[in-house]
Design an enzyme around this catalytic site. Structure first.
Site, PDB file in Angstrom:
ATOM      1  N   TYR A 124      -6.052   6.294   7.102  1.00  0.00           N
ATOM      2  CA  TYR A 124      -7.116   6.842   7.949  1.00  0.00           C
ATOM      3  C   TYR A 124      -8.542   6.716   7.427  1.00  0.00           C
ATOM      4  O   TYR A 124      -9.487   6.933   8.176  1.00  0.00           O
ATOM      5  CB  TYR A 124      -6.804   8.308   8.279  1.00  0.00           C
ATOM      6  CG  TYR A 124      -5.546   8.424   9.111  1.00  0.00           C
ATOM      7  CD1 TYR A 124      -5.539   8.042  10.442  1.00  0.00           C
ATOM      8  CD2 TYR A 124      -4.348   8.865   8.549  1.00  0.00           C
ATOM      9  CE1 TYR A 124      -4.388   8.109  11.205  1.00  0.00           C
ATOM     10  CE2 TYR A 124      -3.185   8.948   9.303  1.00  0.00           C
ATOM     11  CZ  TYR A 124      -3.212   8.565  10.635  1.00  0.00           C
ATOM     12  OH  TYR A 124      -2.079   8.618  11.387  1.00  0.00           O
ATOM     13  N   PHE A 406       1.022  20.156  11.745  1.00  0.00           N
ATOM     14  CA  PHE A 406       1.065  19.650  13.128  1.00  0.00           C
ATOM     15  C   PHE A 406       1.195  18.150  13.092  1.00  0.00           C
ATOM     16  O   PHE A 406       1.077  17.533  12.025  1.00  0.00           O
ATOM     17  CB  PHE A 406      -0.171  20.066  13.938  1.00  0.00           C
ATOM     18  CG  PHE A 406      -1.497  19.605  13.411  1.00  0.00           C
ATOM     19  CD1 PHE A 406      -2.043  18.384  13.785  1.00  0.00           C
ATOM     20  CD2 PHE A 406      -2.215  20.394  12.506  1.00  0.00           C
ATOM     21  CE1 PHE A 406      -3.275  17.964  13.294  1.00  0.00           C
ATOM     22  CE2 PHE A 406      -3.450  19.973  12.021  1.00  0.00           C
ATOM     23  CZ  PHE A 406      -3.985  18.762  12.406  1.00  0.00           C
TER      24      PHE A 406
HETATM   25  C1  LIG Z   1       0.489   3.621  10.304  1.00  0.00           C
HETATM   26  C2  LIG Z   1       0.633   2.783  11.571  1.00  0.00           C
HETATM   27  C3  LIG Z   1       0.308   3.674  12.777  1.00  0.00           C
HETATM   28  C4  LIG Z   1      -0.340   1.604  11.509  1.00  0.00           C
HETATM   29  O1  LIG Z   1      -0.265   0.895  12.709  1.00  0.00           O
HETATM   30  P1  LIG Z   1      -0.666  -0.663  12.818  1.00  0.00           P
HETATM   31  O2  LIG Z   1      -0.734  -0.963  14.265  1.00  0.00           O
HETATM   32  O3  LIG Z   1       0.208  -1.480  11.958  1.00  0.00           O
HETATM   33  O4  LIG Z   1      -2.122  -0.654  12.194  1.00  0.00           O
HETATM   34  P2  LIG Z   1      -3.186  -1.845  12.363  1.00  0.00           P
HETATM   35  O5  LIG Z   1      -2.472  -3.138  12.660  1.00  0.00           O
HETATM   36  O6  LIG Z   1      -4.229  -1.422  13.321  1.00  0.00           O
HETATM   37  O7  LIG Z   1      -3.739  -1.882  10.891  1.00  0.00           O
HETATM   38  C5  LIG Z   1      -5.012  -1.458  10.529  1.00  0.00           C
HETATM   39  C6  LIG Z   1      -5.195  -1.695   9.053  1.00  0.00           C
HETATM   40  O8  LIG Z   1      -4.539  -0.656   8.333  1.00  0.00           O
HETATM   41  C7  LIG Z   1      -3.625  -1.237   7.389  1.00  0.00           C
HETATM   42  N1  LIG Z   1      -2.450  -0.356   7.385  1.00  0.00           N
HETATM   43  C8  LIG Z   1      -1.912   0.203   8.455  1.00  0.00           C
HETATM   44  N2  LIG Z   1      -0.862   0.967   8.094  1.00  0.00           N
HETATM   45  C9  LIG Z   1      -0.765   0.873   6.770  1.00  0.00           C
HETATM   46  C10 LIG Z   1       0.127   1.429   5.824  1.00  0.00           C
HETATM   47  N3  LIG Z   1       1.127   2.243   6.226  1.00  0.00           N
HETATM   48  N4  LIG Z   1      -0.052   1.126   4.541  1.00  0.00           N
HETATM   49  C11 LIG Z   1      -1.056   0.306   4.153  1.00  0.00           C
HETATM   50  N5  LIG Z   1      -1.936  -0.253   5.020  1.00  0.00           N
HETATM   51  C12 LIG Z   1      -1.783   0.031   6.313  1.00  0.00           C
HETATM   52  C13 LIG Z   1      -3.312  -2.606   7.926  1.00  0.00           C
HETATM   53  O9  LIG Z   1      -2.865  -3.482   6.948  1.00  0.00           O
HETATM   54  C14 LIG Z   1      -4.634  -3.012   8.525  1.00  0.00           C
HETATM   55  O10 LIG Z   1      -5.499  -3.430   7.489  1.00  0.00           O
HETATM   56  P3  LIG Z   1      -6.396  -4.758   7.662  1.00  0.00           P
HETATM   57  O11 LIG Z   1      -7.251  -4.472   8.883  1.00  0.00           O
HETATM   58  O12 LIG Z   1      -7.179  -4.783   6.389  1.00  0.00           O
HETATM   59  O13 LIG Z   1      -5.459  -5.875   7.853  1.00  0.00           O
HETATM   60  C15 LIG Z   1       2.072   2.214  11.709  1.00  0.00           C
HETATM   61  O14 LIG Z   1       2.345   1.469  10.565  1.00  0.00           O
HETATM   62  C16 LIG Z   1       3.146   3.254  11.893  1.00  0.00           C
HETATM   63  O15 LIG Z   1       3.461   3.621  13.004  1.00  0.00           O
HETATM   64  N6  LIG Z   1       3.747   3.745  10.785  1.00  0.00           N
HETATM   65  C17 LIG Z   1       4.862   4.655  10.830  1.00  0.00           C
HETATM   66  C18 LIG Z   1       4.473   6.003  11.424  1.00  0.00           C
HETATM   67  C19 LIG Z   1       3.359   6.650  10.670  1.00  0.00           C
HETATM   68  O16 LIG Z   1       3.329   6.710   9.440  1.00  0.00           O
HETATM   69  N7  LIG Z   1       2.408   7.182  11.428  1.00  0.00           N
HETATM   70  C20 LIG Z   1       1.274   7.917  10.907  1.00  0.00           C
HETATM   71  C21 LIG Z   1       1.592   9.361  11.038  1.00  0.00           C
HETATM   72  S1  LIG Z   1       0.293  10.355  10.357  1.00  0.00           S
END
Ligand SMILES: CC(C)(COP(=O)(O)OP(=O)(O)OC[C@H]1O[C@@H](n2cnc3c(N)ncnc32)[C@H](O)[C@@H]1OP(=O)(O)O)[C@@H](O)C(=O)NCCC(=O)NCCS
Length: 406
Positions: A124, A406
């Site tokens: 984030y 939450f």
């Molecule tokens: C976390 C999550 C929402 C990211 O979604 P995503 O669609 O892959 O994110 P994006 O493609 O928009 O990535 C944005 C950037 O963040 C990075 N990033 C996203 N998730 C990451 C992670 N878990 N660890 C490390 N880097 C991460 C990406 O590499 C990318 O970086 P870049 O722009 O330098 O290439 C997804 O991985 C997910 O659903 N994870 C499991 C559920 C979860 O943990 N949700 C959060 C709950 S608080």
């Protein structure tokens, strides 16, 4: 050019988009019965989903509530309570697109701040969120741990509520405890079915013990016990795990600790969600019986309207400082602000400190000393005296604490 769309969640898309979120967190889709329990609580306000055609592939869900800021005032905030992207769509910008849509929406609607709990710390920061509060996990060696003589304990008694009573009375109990620390959140009606009733209600494993003082209920602890004795180790006592613990005063909190320490056949107590400055080790006759297992990030804070957010809190007694803030996603926030006990205003003066909006989110509730953030390179110091004044202005007397999952 993207191969997916992001748009607000429609009412009839709530269940299928929630299923995507649960799947991303390795959970199961809700049964009809489970959905019926939360149907009316799961709202769409401030929530965006991503779609491949008509098929949902990601969700960024939120709800509105109130947050306590330093000085004791409350502000209306967006609490982002569910972000997830389907595993076969990750790392293609789906989350980024949902974040941009959601932040723009919060800004248009005049929200001052948004907040969330993060599954991973890497996710984030790039969207302007910073660690606004932390939590401490305590592990107590129960048979040996005793309250010191002279610890002030509120008069009253501790009684269990039945699961039916717990569900009914939970909101009123939390209201009576009051929002007494920066970082605490009001728990709106939609919070209870998803976050409390499942644990405390008839289907849950937890018990609600309530402290009743002179004026009625003034604190409670929600906990479960897990039996650990085995054939090989029959003497091993149960683990008592605390999920929700709130008290109106330190004396009531001490009374609830005394109760927890008195539960028989328990060898260890595990409490994850305590404030960083929790007093428990000081209450015990041997402080080593309460070990700190971890201090971790808790509430992540994103200032949506920097000027309004800064103006909503109070500051320590020092001459004002001028800070220069950068915000790439909400560029209207970028600029210089004079911040001091007399108020906050946009400024044309030379800045003493330069920082990103994510670092301002770390400072906002008082958790961090600016000097520590400067030492780690997060704040650029243009004037050393401004840093010394910021160290008086921003930190709070008690650590901020959220205390609401939450
Ligand atoms: C976390 C999550 C929402 C990211 O979604 P995503 O669609 O892959 O994110 P994006 O493609 O928009 O990535 C944005 C950037 O963040 C990075 N990033 C996203 N998730 C990451 C992670 N878990 N660890 C490390 N880097 C991460 C990406 O590499 C990318 O970086 P870049 O722009 O330098 O290439 C997804 O991985 C997910 O659903 N994870 C499991 C559920 C979860 O943990 N949700 C959060 C709950 S608080």
């Amino acid at each position: 050019m993207t191969d997916f769309d992001v748009r607000p969640v429609a009412d009839d898309e709530r269940r299928e988009t929630l299923a995507v979120l649960l799947q991303s967190l390795h959970g199961k889709p809700l049964t009809d019965e489970e959905w019926a329990e939360i149907d009316s609580a799961w709202k769409t306000e401030g929530s965006f989903a991503a779609f491949d055609g008509d098929t949902p592939i990601g969700l960024a869900h939120s709800f509105g509530t109130e947050l306590v800021v330093p000085g004791g005032g409350t502000i209306e905030v967006a609490a982002v309570d569910g972000i997830g992207v389907r595993a076969d769509w990750t790392r293609r910008g789906v989350h980024t697109a949902m974040q941009h849509a959601q932040l723009a929406y919060f800004a248009e609607r005049g929200k001052i701040l948004s907040c969330l709990h993060a599954s991973e710390t890497t996710i984030y920061g790039r969207f302007g969120y910073g660690v606004g509060t932390r939590i401490r996990t305590l592990r107590i060696e129960r048979p040996a741990a005793r309250l010191r003589e002279g610890v002030p304990v509120a008069e009253g008694h501790v009684r269990f509520l039945s699961p039916e009573e717990a569900v009914k009375q939970g909101p009123e109990l939390y209201r009576r405890v009051g929002l007494h620390r920066p970082g605490m959140l009001a728990r709106p009606g939609n919070w209870w079915p998803t976050m409390f009733n499942r644990d405390a209600g008839p289907q849950g494993r937890y018990r609600l013990a309530v402290h009743n003082g002179h004026d009625g209920p003034d604190g409670y602890v929600l906990y479960e016990t897990v039996e650990r004795a085995t054939l090989e180790d029959p003497e091993k006592g149960a683990l008592l795990r605390v999920r929700d613990f709130h008290a109106a005063t330190p004396e009531v909190e001490n009374a609830l600790w005394r109760f927890l320490l008195s539960v028989d056949l328990v060898s260890a107590i595990h409490v994850r969600t305590r404030p960083v400055d929790d007093a428990l080790p000081l209450l015990l006759n041997d402080s080593r019986h309460a070990g700190t297992l971890a201090v971790e990030d808790d509430l992540w804070v994103r200032l949506i309207d920097v000027e309004a957010a800064l103006a909503a809190r109070t500051y320590g007694a020092a001459a004002p400082v001028v800070i220069e803030v950068t915000d790439d996603q909400l560029p209207g926030n970028t600029g210089r602000y004079e911040v001091g006990p007399g108020g906050v205003r946009r400024s044309d003066e030379t800045a003493g400190l330069r920082l990103g909006v994510d670092v301002l989110g770390m400072l906002y509730l008082g958790e961090w000393r600016p000097a520590d953030l400067a030492r780690s390179g997060r704040i650029e110091v243009l004037d050393a005296d401004s840093l010394a004044r910021a160290d008086v202005l921003f930190p709070t007397a008690v650590h901020p604490w959220c205390g609401t999952p939450f």
